[in-house]
Design a protein around this motif. Structure first.
Motif, PDB file in Angstrom:
ATOM      1  N   UNK A 146      -6.775  -4.882   6.061  1.00  0.00           N
ATOM      2  CA  UNK A 146      -6.658  -4.628   4.626  1.00  0.00           C
ATOM      3  C   UNK A 146      -6.280  -3.174   4.354  1.00  0.00           C
ATOM      4  N   UNK A 147      -6.895  -2.237   5.063  1.00  0.00           N
ATOM      5  CA  UNK A 147      -6.598  -0.819   4.859  1.00  0.00           C
ATOM      6  C   UNK A 147      -5.155  -0.496   5.241  1.00  0.00           C
ATOM      7  N   UNK A 148      -4.648  -1.127   6.298  1.00  0.00           N
ATOM      8  CA  UNK A 148      -3.242  -0.919   6.673  1.00  0.00           C
ATOM      9  C   UNK A 148      -2.312  -1.408   5.578  1.00  0.00           C
ATOM     10  N   UNK A 149      -2.646  -2.572   5.017  1.00  0.00           N
ATOM     11  CA  UNK A 149      -1.840  -3.095   3.900  1.00  0.00           C
ATOM     12  C   UNK A 149      -1.896  -2.154   2.711  1.00  0.00           C
ATOM     13  N   UNK A 150      -3.078  -1.625   2.433  1.00  0.00           N
ATOM     14  CA  UNK A 150      -3.243  -0.740   1.266  1.00  0.00           C
ATOM     15  C   UNK A 150      -2.437   0.547   1.430  1.00  0.00           C
ATOM     16  N   UNK A 151      -2.382   1.076   2.647  1.00  0.00           N
ATOM     17  CA  UNK A 151      -1.584   2.278   2.915  1.00  0.00           C
ATOM     18  C   UNK A 151      -0.099   1.961   2.773  1.00  0.00           C
ATOM     19  N   UNK A 152       0.312   0.772   3.206  1.00  0.00           N
ATOM     20  CA  UNK A 152       1.716   0.383   3.078  1.00  0.00           C
ATOM     21  C   UNK A 152       2.150   0.341   1.613  1.00  0.00           C
ATOM     22  N   UNK A 153       1.265  -0.140   0.750  1.00  0.00           N
ATOM     23  CA  UNK A 153       1.572  -0.164  -0.684  1.00  0.00           C
ATOM     24  C   UNK A 153       1.825   1.251  -1.195  1.00  0.00           C
ATOM     25  N   UNK A 154       0.971   2.184  -0.790  1.00  0.00           N
ATOM     26  CA  UNK A 154       1.145   3.575  -1.204  1.00  0.00           C
ATOM     27  C   UNK A 154       2.428   4.166  -0.629  1.00  0.00           C
ATOM     28  N   UNK A 155       2.725   3.877   0.636  1.00  0.00           N
ATOM     29  CA  UNK A 155       3.930   4.415   1.261  1.00  0.00           C
ATOM     30  C   UNK A 155       5.197   3.906   0.570  1.00  0.00           C
ATOM     31  N   UNK A 156       5.197   2.653   0.127  1.00  0.00           N
ATOM     32  CA  UNK A 156       6.349   2.118  -0.598  1.00  0.00           C
ATOM     33  C   UNK A 156       6.561   2.889  -1.903  1.00  0.00           C
ATOM     34  N   UNK A 157       5.454   3.252  -2.546  1.00  0.00           N
ATOM     35  CA  UNK A 157       5.562   4.050  -3.767  1.00  0.00           C
ATOM     36  C   UNK A 157       6.101   5.445  -3.484  1.00  0.00           C
ATOM     37  N   UNK A 158       5.645   6.037  -2.377  1.00  0.00           N
ATOM     38  CA  UNK A 158       6.106   7.378  -2.015  1.00  0.00           C
ATOM     39  C   UNK A 158       7.606   7.378  -1.738  1.00  0.00           C
ATOM     40  N   UNK A 159       8.111   6.302  -1.146  1.00  0.00           N
ATOM     41  CA  UNK A 159       9.544   6.217  -0.861  1.00  0.00           C
ATOM     42  C   UNK A 159      10.395   6.201  -2.125  1.00  0.00           C
ATOM     43  N   UNK A 160       9.795   5.868  -3.260  1.00  0.00           N
ATOM     44  CA  UNK A 160      10.523   5.841  -4.528  1.00  0.00           C
ATOM     45  C   UNK A 160      10.510   7.195  -5.234  1.00  0.00           C
ATOM     46  N   UNK A 161       9.738   8.140  -4.730  1.00  0.00           N
ATOM     47  CA  UNK A 161       9.628   9.436  -5.384  1.00  0.00           C
ATOM     48  C   UNK A 161      10.868  10.293  -5.122  1.00  0.00           C
ATOM     49  N   UNK A 162      11.096  11.240  -6.032  1.00  0.00           N
ATOM     50  CA  UNK A 162      12.239  12.149  -5.933  1.00  0.00           C
ATOM     51  C   UNK A 162      11.718  13.570  -6.108  1.00  0.00           C
ATOM     52  N   UNK A 163      11.665  14.336  -5.007  1.00  0.00           N
ATOM     53  CA  UNK A 163      11.075  15.668  -5.048  1.00  0.00           C
ATOM     54  C   UNK A 163      12.112  16.739  -5.401  1.00  0.00           C
ATOM     55  N   UNK A 164      12.926  16.448  -6.393  1.00  0.00           N
ATOM     56  CA  UNK A 164      13.895  17.407  -6.920  1.00  0.00           C
ATOM     57  C   UNK A 164      13.479  17.793  -8.333  1.00  0.00           C
ATOM     58  N   UNK A 165      13.977  18.914  -8.845  1.00  0.00           N
ATOM     59  CA  UNK A 165      13.617  19.319 -10.219  1.00  0.00           C
ATOM     60  C   UNK A 165      13.924  18.209 -11.225  1.00  0.00           C
ATOM     61  N   UNK A 166      12.925  17.858 -12.008  1.00  0.00           N
ATOM     62  CA  UNK A 166      13.091  16.807 -13.002  1.00  0.00           C
ATOM     63  C   UNK A 166      12.869  15.409 -12.478  1.00  0.00           C
ATOM     64  N   UNK A 167      12.666  15.262 -11.164  1.00  0.00           N
ATOM     65  CA  UNK A 167      12.460  13.941 -10.590  1.00  0.00           C
ATOM     66  C   UNK A 167      11.007  13.507 -10.654  1.00  0.00           C
ATOM     67  N   UNK A 168      10.773  12.223 -10.468  1.00  0.00           N
ATOM     68  CA  UNK A 168       9.409  11.686 -10.441  1.00  0.00           C
ATOM     69  C   UNK A 168       8.783  12.059  -9.106  1.00  0.00           C
ATOM     70  N   UNK A 169       7.688  12.818  -9.130  1.00  0.00           N
ATOM     71  CA  UNK A 169       7.116  13.326  -7.882  1.00  0.00           C
ATOM     72  C   UNK A 169       5.647  12.994  -7.701  1.00  0.00           C
ATOM     73  N   UNK A 170       5.125  12.049  -8.454  1.00  0.00           N
ATOM     74  CA  UNK A 170       3.736  11.633  -8.264  1.00  0.00           C
ATOM     75  C   UNK A 170       3.581  10.181  -8.707  1.00  0.00           C
ATOM     76  N   UNK A 171       2.441   9.603  -8.364  1.00  0.00           N
ATOM     77  CA  UNK A 171       2.209   8.172  -8.546  1.00  0.00           C
ATOM     78  C   UNK A 171       0.995   7.933  -9.436  1.00  0.00           C
ATOM     79  N   UNK A 172       1.070   6.915 -10.262  1.00  0.00           N
ATOM     80  CA  UNK A 172      -0.096   6.411 -10.989  1.00  0.00           C
ATOM     81  C   UNK A 172      -0.493   5.085 -10.356  1.00  0.00           C
ATOM     82  N   UNK A 173      -1.719   4.991  -9.906  1.00  0.00           N
ATOM     83  CA  UNK A 173      -2.218   3.760  -9.309  1.00  0.00           C
ATOM     84  C   UNK A 173      -3.177   3.074 -10.281  1.00  0.00           C
ATOM     85  N   UNK A 174      -3.021   1.764 -10.415  1.00  0.00           N
ATOM     86  CA  UNK A 174      -3.908   0.977 -11.268  1.00  0.00           C
ATOM     87  C   UNK A 174      -4.574  -0.086 -10.412  1.00  0.00           C
TER      88      UNK A 174
END
Length: 250
Positions: free
Chosen positions: A15-43
């Motif tokens: 379960x913990x491995x699956x939970x980390x994978x969910x977070x990693x998928x979100x991180x792959x969508x981030x854009x660490x450039x000026x004006x880009x989305x660089x953090x995640x909201x988890x619900x």
């Protein structure tokens, strides 16, 4: 569910491995450039979550994310929180940094939509949580922008969508978080002497009801008026609506 997901140490690790994978998928969508989305909201929805299951994984998940992903999560929102969550939180709280705890947002059942609107646009919140996002819509195009409003206790609010041409089709979504109120939709023609059309007669929106979607094609130009009547209640409600107009075919 406990035996299937958390029943032993190996299942918990899976379960913990699956939970980390969910977070990693979100991180792959981030854009660490000026004006880009660089953090995640988890619900996290804790509705009907028994105490034993929640206690099993919570401490390990919190430690794992705090130690390895300290800046990735801007907010951690818990919704439909059971009454015993505060007791569990008091047990884990001493092991959390002040910065981690400052990111936590806790919402009890019944306040979900009002809480989520503070951090997430209504068009990006699933309909089952008081938003306007439907999976089938996301397959076609990005969501249409939505507008938010607050209907105070004892207040009646009218939303006017003007500039609708004859033969055009207007489609709208509207959702209300909180207790029930009355809702109706009416088309008002521009021409003097034309009759108003009751597209949706006045009726109550139940607290658990998902976003209402409807469409209408008028024979003459005019405006659509959506009415939210909260005069029977003293409690404010949050609401959101969105719409798009398809021009008449030639």
């Amino acid at each position: 569910m406990y035996e299937r997901i958390f029943g032993d140490e190996e299942k918990l690790k899976k379960f913990l491995r699956w939970r980390v994978q969910v977070l990693e998928k979100g991180i792959n969508l981030l854009d660490f450039k000026p004006g880009g989305v660089n953090s995640i909201i988890q619900v996290t929805d804790l509705k009907d979550m028994p105490k034993r299951e929640l206690r099993s994984a919570s401490k390990q998940i919190l430690s794992l994310f705090q130690d390895n992903y300290p800046e990735m999560v801007a907010r951690k929102i818990f919704i439909n929180v059971p009454w015993y969550f505060s007791m569990l939180y008091s047990v884990f709280s001493p092991f959390l940094t002040h910065r981690t705890k400052s990111k936590f947002v806790i919402s009890k059942e019944g306040n979900v939509a009002e809480t989520l609107y503070k951090f997430i646009r209504p068009e990006n919140i699933p309909v089952q949580y008081g938003g306007l996002s439907r999976p089938i819509d996301l397959q076609n195009a990005p969501p249409n922008p939505a507008s938010e409003l607050t209907v105070k206790g004892g207040e009646k609010v009218s939303i006017q969508i003007e500039g609708i041409e004859a033969g055009a089709t207007i489609t709208w979504d509207i959702v209300v978080g909180g207790w029930d109120l009355e809702y109706s939709a009416e088309f008002v023609p521009n021409a003097v002497g034309s009759y108003c059309i009751a597209v949706e007669k006045a009726g109550k929106i139940a607290p658990s009801e998902e976003a209402i979607r409807n469409s209408f094609t008028p024979r003459e130009a005019g405006k659509m008026v959506l009415s939210l009547d909260n005069t029977a209640s003293r409690r404010k409600k949050v609401a959101a609506y969105g719409y798009f107009v398809r021009k008449p075919t030639v």
